[in-house]
Design an enzyme around this catalytic site. Structure first.
Site, PDB file in Angstrom:
ATOM      1  N   HIS A 172      10.351   4.641   9.253  1.00 14.99           N
ATOM      2  CA  HIS A 172       9.321   3.623   9.429  1.00 14.99           C
ATOM      3  C   HIS A 172       9.547   2.809  10.704  1.00 14.99           C
ATOM      4  O   HIS A 172       8.594   2.470  11.414  1.00 14.99           O
ATOM      5  CB  HIS A 172       9.310   2.690   8.214  1.00 14.99           C
ATOM      6  CG  HIS A 172       8.198   1.696   8.222  1.00 14.99           C
ATOM      7  ND1 HIS A 172       6.965   1.941   7.654  1.00 14.99           N
ATOM      8  CD2 HIS A 172       8.116   0.436   8.736  1.00 14.99           C
ATOM      9  CE1 HIS A 172       6.184   0.885   7.812  1.00 14.99           C
ATOM     10  NE2 HIS A 172       6.854  -0.039   8.470  1.00 14.99           N
ATOM     11  N   HIS A 182       0.239   1.514   5.199  1.00 11.76           N
ATOM     12  CA  HIS A 182       0.974   0.925   4.074  1.00 11.76           C
ATOM     13  C   HIS A 182       0.739   1.804   2.851  1.00 11.76           C
ATOM     14  O   HIS A 182       0.170   1.372   1.853  1.00 11.76           O
ATOM     15  CB  HIS A 182       0.546  -0.515   3.841  1.00 11.76           C
ATOM     16  CG  HIS A 182       1.695  -1.463   3.667  1.00 11.76           C
ATOM     17  ND1 HIS A 182       1.748  -2.433   2.700  1.00 11.76           N
ATOM     18  CD2 HIS A 182       2.876  -1.560   4.341  1.00 11.76           C
ATOM     19  CE1 HIS A 182       2.876  -3.101   2.792  1.00 11.76           C
ATOM     20  NE2 HIS A 182       3.583  -2.597   3.780  1.00 11.76           N
TER      21      HIS A 182
END
EC number: 6.3.5.3
Length: 968
Positions: free
Chosen positions: A243, A307
């Protein structure tokens, strides 16, 4: 924390029943009972009883030593709307709750923004309370069995990742938030660990690092002649996570055995932007968002985030904080940009998916969709930022991994476009307090989901508080204009760990963790450091400016505190209660991750011949495509967003006579008094990936640009953002498809002269089940932003006037591979759409010039469903009719009427042009493929002629009904 000396009060609020005098609707009750009915067949089969309806209420739990009169005052003046609600106030220990009552409230440590606001509001009355919690309550009939209620509670009433379910009576234990923490420095004996132990540490500690990375960490600390602390391991894991570091696409790779020159992104999207070297690109792939020049005084920035994993576990909170996080990215760009609009793109499985077929651990897609939409809605609306553009895709492969893309555009004074923390600057935390929200969020997002993810990784989910962030934003922008700080960034994935680690990368930092402001007691030093609690920013503040900044924050009720200092020396030093708990070299932290070579294998195959069932009729196919999940109206979603706030929206997401037609892109005018604007659009079509990932990526870039051009955006001042969402790229055939998509990004962007300025990838989007993984289709979202030189010349897609000509621009090819025609009719095979950037660039420029010179009344791009869908949408948006002749359509070869109608060839527009301006427009296009193919009519029907006569005649009203009804 609950206390023996305070009273526990329960304020229960019920919606009054509807009556002729009081026509109000209890939406939550209606939705809950509808969801319960959907479970009826499964429950009847499992338990031999029907799922009953229930009565619903909401409430507040207060810990306070107050008289009953004061509690009644709080309840009636602040917490309930007594016109439509009734209130019941009791002490918890003095009442009886029926056994078939279910109360749902946030788990300890989960953000409860309504409770926070309630506590602040109570304080304005001059009343002090110990704590406030919110809940929802459901009362079932007495004959409902306990087994049935235990079955429906997690499926309809609560999300057990963030909420606790209490059957019957509440007690003080359900209110506890935290307990005292006794400091203990934790050392992890990694030096003697073998491979199995390293892998176990990574897995059980939720570090999500592979064996090679774990070995590198062990070897580093062996060289240091010491063992790491827990906080050092966590810091490395956050920084090295997929990420945060994007290690797969930035690392070395091969494709079909040939090594790349650098990382995949470096060879493709980075390279094309560098090679184009456009002077209006101010900052690309360096800051929290990409920045381009707007005018002499202002720059514009844009960022789109994903997300996905959090939204799969808790749809509302995941999407809510997804948007909140990307807004903070904009606030953390340069020295702080003002958010001026939001975008959103969602990918779901069908909302009609059968409950009985859901794998364990998967939330039903309808519930995911409602949660995601409301999460984005609430954050954007409450912050006063318009949501102006987006898309929704449906595919059953998103069942275990819905995709949630949230984007924000910001306006930035050009002299505030860069930042640089300096040694001696104070590290200042601004905004919300720190709690256990989002612990391991960054590392969790780098792994795959499975049936236990909800319980194992529930702590990785955050809940946002938009009101806190609105106050933070207002203070930050004032502080920027007063020149009170040198640099700012947001606390996103990894919390303080990533924010301070990134800002201090080239110098160093010393953080005193016990200086942090906490939501509740009991957090360890490591939890403070890696918490992803929302609404927090980190600033580099000269010490001389701290006093003024603190006073500014106090005046707006925004918390600010000093966490430490940025210091020279290249070390990250972490202390707690005067003791060193972590010390890492910035060089090792940011450059020490070992590179792992990923290998890509081509899966491209020649297209199969197109085979269309013999009973397919054009009219039925058109109605089917208009009503299909991906094409149908998304008005149900769009209407929940405020797209007018800030007063800058020029072209809105819904346009036309009844303001319900599908706009191609949005146009906003962000600077008051100026007619210069920005067009914002996107392209996404994961269906094409099944046919060819290169063609898919090329097509979505073309779609994003033509959406922008269709409303008046300048193709020569257009910038792109990429978001790659893929499955497990450790498999060569999967990594091969992402290589092909990236190669297309390089080639098409180069051909169109459109730089990439920012991006984000999300990999490992797979859900593991006992029957094997559910893998998302390769999904590339391309977002586009372009300058509109004069918003007064912007156009919309709805037809305007009877008698105007309909002009088709662009070449139609036999390209039905991966099309919505195939999806709806059952046709198979066919060639996927291709892109010719040489001709395409000329088309974009000519369309832009024609719009700028006022020749075009309406313009719509041709995408899903091709010509047939485009003309139908233009007609019912304008409440007019259209008559077209397929014999005049520019085609690459002779083809049948069905192919001409439904081909999804790229770089095509349908223009509405007045008769008197048609010749001048045709002359402007020169030798480019263009033709008058019909006219706008008063008759509210779509009629299509082909070589053999009439091909299609359909009522505009019925076409619109097919488009609007499914999600109505």
């Amino acid at each position: 924390m609950a206390s023996d000396v305070v009273t526990l009060w329960d304020i229960n609020i019920r919606h009054l029943p509807e009556s002729p005098e009081r026509r109000t609707i209890d939406n939550h009750s209606q939705q809950t009972n509808a969801d319960l009915r959907e479970l009826g067949a499964i429950a009847s089969e499992r338990f031999g009883e029907d799922v009953p309806g229930c009565e619903t209420s909401r409430g507040f739990l207060l810990e306070a030593e107050l008289a009953a009169e004061e509690i009644e005052r709080i309840a009636h003046r602040l917490l309930a709307d007594t016109v439509i609600e009734t209130v019941d106030v009791t002490q918890i220990d003095r009442r009886e709750v029926p056994a078939n009552t279910i109360t749902v409230l946030p788990k300890p440590g989960v953000m409860d923004p309504v409770a926070q606001s309630a506590r602040q509001a109570i304080a304005t009355l001059g009343i002090a309370v110990e704590s406030v919690r919110t809940y929802r309550r459901y009362l079932f009939p007495a004959n409902a069995s306990a087994k049935l209620l235990e079955f429906v509670a997690p499926r309809v009433l609560a999300n057990e990742a963030i909420e606790q379910v209490v059957f019957g009576e509440l007690s003080a234990e359900h209110l506890a938030l935290g307990s005292s923490y006794t400091f203990e420095r934790v050392v992890v004996p990694i030096s003697t660990m073998d491979d199995a132990a390293l892998e176990r540490l990574s897995r059980e500690g939720q570090l999500f690092l592979n064996l090679t990375e774990m070995r590198a960490i062990r070897d580093h600390f062996v060289e240091q002649n010491r063992e790491p602390t827990d906080i050092e391991l966590e810091t490395i894991a956050q920084t090295w996570s997929e990420h945060c570091s994007h290690k797969t696409l930035r690392g070395p790779y091969t494709y079909e055995g040939e090594p790349g020159e650098g990382g995949l992104l470096k060879d493709t999207v980075f390279k094309v932007t560098k090679d184009l070297d456009l002077d209006w690109c101010v900052s690309v792939f360096e800051d929290n968002a990409g920045i381009i020049r707007f005018d002499d005084d202002w720059n514009i920035c844009f960022k789109v985030e994903t997300h996905n994993h959090p939204s799969a576990i808790e749809p509302y909170g995941g999407a809510n904080t997804g948007l909140g996080g990307v807004i903070r990215d904009i606030l953390g760009t340069g020295q702080g940009a003002k958010p001026i609009c939001n975008t959103d793109v969602f990918c779901f499985a069908s909302p009609d998916y059968a409950y009985e077929d859901l794998p364990d651990g998967v939330i039903h897609p309808a519930r995911v969709m409602r949660g995601v939409v409301s999460g984005v809605r609430d954050y954007g609306n409450r912050m006063g930022i318009p949501t102006v553009n987006g898309a929704v895709c449906f595919d059953e492969r998103y069942l275990g991994n819905p995709l949630v893309f949230c984007g924000t555009v910001g306006l930035l004074p050009k002299e505030r476009s860069f930042k640089s923390p300096k040694p001696g600057d104070l590290i200042v935390a601004l905004g919300g307090r720190t709690g256990r929200d989002g612990i391991h969020g960054a590392t969790f997002s780098s792994g795959e989901l499975h049936t236990e993810s909800e319980s194992v990784s529930g702590g990785a989910v955050q809940i946002g508080n938009a009101i806190t962030q609105k106050k933070l934003m207002d203070v930050l922008l004032v502080a920027r204009d007063r020149d009170l700080f040198h640099a700012v960034t947001d606390c996103g994935a990894g919390g303080f760990s990533s924010a301070v680690g990134e800002m201090g990368e080239t110098i160093g930092a010393h953080v005193t963790l016990d200086s942090a402001s906490l939501k509740y007691e009991g957090l360890s030093y490591t939890e403070i450091w890696i918490s992803e609690a929302q609404e927090r920013m980190v600033l580099a503040v000269p010490s001389d400016n701290w006093g003024e900044l603190r006073e500014l924050c106090e005046s707006e009720d925004v918390e600010a505190l000093v966490l430490g200092t940025f210091e020279e020396g290249g070390q990250l030093l972490l202390t707690y209660q005067g003791e060193t708990v972590g010390e890492l070299s910035m060089k090792f932290l940011h450059d020490g991750r070992p590179n792992i070579v990923h290998h890509g294998k081509s899966s491209r195959t020649p297209p199969a011949p197109l085979e269309v069932p013999s009973d397919v009729k054009p009219g039925k196919a058109l109605h089917g495509i208009l009503g299909s999940l991906n094409v149908r109206s998304k008005e149900w979603i769009i209407r929940q967003y405020d797209f007018e706030v800030q007063g800058s929206s020029v072209v809105k997401p819904l346009v036309g006579e009844s303001e319900d037609g599908p706009s191609d892109a949005a146009v906003i005018a962000p600077v008051p008094g100026s007619t210069k604007g920005v067009a914002v659009g996107c392209g996404i079509n994961p269906r094409l990936a099944d046919a060819d990932c290169y063609a898919m990526a090329a097509s979505v870039i073309d779609e994003a640009i033509r959406n922008i051009v269709a409303v008046g955006g300048d193709p020569d001042r257009c910038a792109l953002l990429d978001n790659f969402c893929w499955g497990n790229t450790e498999r060569p055939e999967v990594f091969g498809t992402i290589c092909e998509a990236a190669f297309a990004c390089r080639d098409i962007a180069k051909g169109y002269g459109t730089p990439f300025i920012s991006g984000k990838d999300s990999l490992h989007n797979e859900f593991q089940t006992p029957d094997g993984p559910i893998v998302i289709p390769p999904t590339l979202l391309i977002s586009a932003m372009a300058i509109v030189h004069d918003v007064r010349h912007a156009v919309t897609m709805d037809l305007k006037k009877n008698g105007n000509n309909l002009i088709l621009v662009g070449l139609t090819r036999d390209e039905l591979g991966g099309s919505h025609f195939n999806l709806v009719t059952g046709a198979t095979g066919g060639t996927a759409p291709t892109v010719d950037t040489t001709v395409g660039r000329s088309i974009f420029e000519a369309v832009h010039r024609a719009i700028g010179e006022g020749m075009v009344r309406s313009c719509h791009d041709l995408s899903e469903g091709g010509l047939a869908v485009a003309v139908a949408e233009m007609a019912f948006a304008g409440e007019l009719g259209a008559a077209i002749d397929l014999a005049d359509v520019p085609t690459s070869e002779k083809m049948d009427a069905m192919t001409i109608l439904f081909s999804e060839s790229n770089t095509r527009f349908l223009l509405e042009v007045p008769q008197e301006k048609t010749d001048r427009l045709l002359k402007l296009f020169g030798d480019l493929p263009i033709a008058v193919i019909g006219q706008v009519t008063e008759a509210k029907e779509l009629s299509v002629r082909g070589a053999g006569g009439e091909v299609l005649r359909e009522s505009i009203a019925q076409l619109k009904q097919s488009w609007q009804q499914p999600l109505k």
